[in-house]
Design a protein around this motif. Structure first.
Motif, PDB file in Angstrom:
ATOM      1  N   MET A 153       0.844  -1.201   0.000  1.00 47.91           N
ATOM      2  CA  MET A 153       0.000   0.000   0.000  1.00 47.91           C
ATOM      3  C   MET A 153       0.872   1.240   0.000  1.00 47.91           C
ATOM      4  N   GLY A 154       0.577   2.175  -0.883  1.00 49.83           N
ATOM      5  CA  GLY A 154       1.384   3.382  -0.994  1.00 49.83           C
ATOM      6  C   GLY A 154       1.206   4.310   0.190  1.00 49.83           C
ATOM      7  N   LYS A 155       2.244   5.052   0.484  1.00 51.61           N
ATOM      8  CA  LYS A 155       2.172   6.047   1.550  1.00 51.61           C
ATOM      9  C   LYS A 155       1.818   7.390   0.949  1.00 51.61           C
ATOM     10  N   ILE A 156       0.815   8.050   1.512  1.00 46.74           N
ATOM     11  CA  ILE A 156       0.366   9.352   1.022  1.00 46.74           C
ATOM     12  C   ILE A 156       0.938  10.443   1.915  1.00 46.74           C
ATOM     13  N   ILE A 157       1.699  11.337   1.308  1.00 50.82           N
ATOM     14  CA  ILE A 157       2.340  12.431   2.045  1.00 50.82           C
ATOM     15  C   ILE A 157       1.827  13.759   1.494  1.00 50.82           C
ATOM     16  N   ALA A 158       1.140  14.531   2.324  1.00 54.85           N
ATOM     17  CA  ALA A 158       0.726  15.884   1.936  1.00 54.85           C
ATOM     18  C   ALA A 158       1.869  16.848   2.235  1.00 54.85           C
TER      19      ALA A 158
ATOM     20  N   GLN B 202      11.209   2.266   5.803  1.00 60.85           N
ATOM     21  CA  GLN B 202      11.499   0.869   5.506  1.00 60.85           C
ATOM     22  C   GLN B 202      10.709  -0.039   6.447  1.00 60.85           C
ATOM     23  N   PRO B 203      10.057  -1.065   5.909  1.00 61.03           N
ATOM     24  CA  PRO B 203       9.285  -1.952   6.784  1.00 61.03           C
ATOM     25  C   PRO B 203      10.139  -2.707   7.789  1.00 61.03           C
ATOM     26  N   ASP B 204      11.453  -2.828   7.507  1.00 63.23           N
ATOM     27  CA  ASP B 204      12.328  -3.521   8.457  1.00 63.23           C
ATOM     28  C   ASP B 204      12.918  -2.579   9.492  1.00 63.23           C
TER      29      ASP B 204
ATOM     30  N   PRO C 175      10.900  -0.984  12.106  1.00 65.71           N
ATOM     31  CA  PRO C 175       9.719  -0.648  12.908  1.00 65.71           C
ATOM     32  C   PRO C 175      10.040   0.222  14.112  1.00 65.71           C
ATOM     33  N   ASP C 176      11.214   0.043  14.699  1.00 65.66           N
ATOM     34  CA  ASP C 176      11.559   0.835  15.887  1.00 65.66           C
ATOM     35  C   ASP C 176      11.677   2.300  15.547  1.00 65.66           C
ATOM     36  N   LYS C 177      12.300   2.577  14.370  1.00 66.14           N
ATOM     37  CA  LYS C 177      12.474   3.976  13.956  1.00 66.14           C
ATOM     38  C   LYS C 177      11.127   4.616  13.676  1.00 66.14           C
ATOM     39  N   LYS C 178      10.227   3.858  12.987  1.00 69.85           N
ATOM     40  CA  LYS C 178       8.911   4.406  12.684  1.00 69.85           C
ATOM     41  C   LYS C 178       8.101   4.636  13.956  1.00 69.85           C
ATOM     42  N   GLU C 179       8.168   3.680  14.897  1.00 73.02           N
ATOM     43  CA  GLU C 179       7.418   3.818  16.145  1.00 73.02           C
ATOM     44  C   GLU C 179       7.928   4.999  16.957  1.00 73.02           C
ATOM     45  N   ALA C 180       9.242   5.192  16.977  1.00 77.03           N
ATOM     46  CA  ALA C 180       9.812   6.328  17.707  1.00 77.03           C
ATOM     47  C   ALA C 180       9.337   7.638  17.111  1.00 77.03           C
ATOM     48  N   LYS C 181       9.264   7.692  15.776  1.00 76.32           N
ATOM     49  CA  LYS C 181       8.812   8.916  15.114  1.00 76.32           C
ATOM     50  C   LYS C 181       7.356   9.204  15.447  1.00 76.32           C
ATOM     51  N   GLN C 182       6.504   8.153  15.429  1.00 80.09           N
ATOM     52  CA  GLN C 182       5.100   8.352  15.720  1.00 80.09           C
ATOM     53  C   GLN C 182       4.897   8.788  17.165  1.00 80.09           C
TER      54      GLN C 182
END
Length: 272
Positions: free
Chosen positions: A1-6, A254-256, A258-265
């Motif tokens: 699924m594509g990521k949509i960035i405004a 990157q899907p691999d 997850p820690d970086k994405k979770e920290a950002k959120q």
């Protein structure tokens, strides 16, 4: 699924369209299938990627008011793996036509649903306003990228936009996160540019991209040739800056990782 960035900021002249064109081209050059949507009636993203805004083609306007399918509006660009849905001056009237429509803030999200899986990244270039089209973009998006010019009123405008994002998160799109704050038009020779960078980094910390977009003559010239800077002068500082930004976004998503994405959120939630 594509990521949509405004790509949004209600202030004009902060580098939204420059970022939309050149980030999209850089993502495509790095082998990521990308779509850019021109949601600004000025249609500068459309012309900057080689389309003639005077030609009456199917645009995001016809799609949003239900006169055309989204697939009919997609156009290829000179950059492999990069497509565009153009804008037209008629988009000014779309907000008036949409006012009485049900679910008017969700129309862009609805029209993008059939194609979101066809791309890895979908970028939306928003108009320099907080009108209904921009609200549609923020409602459709997963994240918002905020360009901030390294000049005097940068923080004042940024605060207003962040308040708008909070309202959208509360009422329309509670999954909306901040992709990052992008410092643009940076001139390391001036005290003001350096002060703005320090202030933004101090206030927003991890939300600020490591990449900074320098003032660059080639970057300014490229739109007049209807090309992204990477096709106009790939060795220029502007081209290198946007390639670095694209790499930073790719790495973060990157899907691999997850820690970086979770920290950002988590950082985004703290800032709300």
């Amino acid at each position: 699924m594509g990521k949509i960035i405004a790509i949004a900021n209600q202030k004009g002249g902060v580098g939204k369209t420059t970022t939309a064109i050149n980030l999209a081209a850089s993502l495509a050059v790095l082998e990521h299938r990308t779509l850019v949507i021109d949601a600004d009636p000025q249609a500068n993203t459309s012309s900057g990627l080689g389309l003639d805004p005077r030609k009456k083609e199917t645009s995001i306007y016809e799609v949003m008011i239900g006169e055309a399918k989204v697939e009919a509006a997609i156009r290829p660009t000179e950059v492999p793996k990069l497509d565009i849905i153009p804008a037209h001056i008629d988009l000014v009237g779309a907000e008036l036509e949409m006012v009485d429509m049900p679910n008017r803030e969700f129309m862009m999200k609805d029209v993008l649903t059939p194609i979101v899986d066809n791309y890895e990244y979908i970028l939306i270039d928003c108009a320099p306003s907080l009108g209904l089209i921009t609200l549609n973009a923020l409602t459709a998006a997963n994240t918002v990228l905020i360009p901030v010019q390294c000049e005097y009123f940068a923080l004042e405008g940024l605060g207003k936009l962040l308040n708008t994002i909070k309202i959208v998160q509360s009422n329309l799109n509670n999954n909306l996160n901040i992709e990052g704050i992008l410092l643009t038009m940076y001139d390391n020779r001036t005290r003001l540019s350096n002060q703005v960078v320090e202030d933004v980094q101090l206030h927003f910390k991890q939300l600020v991209f490591e990449t900074v977009i320098f003032r660059n003559v080639r970057l300014s010239e490229a739109p007049s040739f209807q090309k992204p800077v990477i096709l106009y002068d790939a060795s220029s500082k502007g081209a290198v800056n946007y390639l670095n930004l694209a790499r930073e976004i790719i790495e973060k998503n990157q899907p691999d990782n997850p820690d970086k994405k979770e920290a950002k959120q988590n950082t985004n939630k703290k800032k709300k």
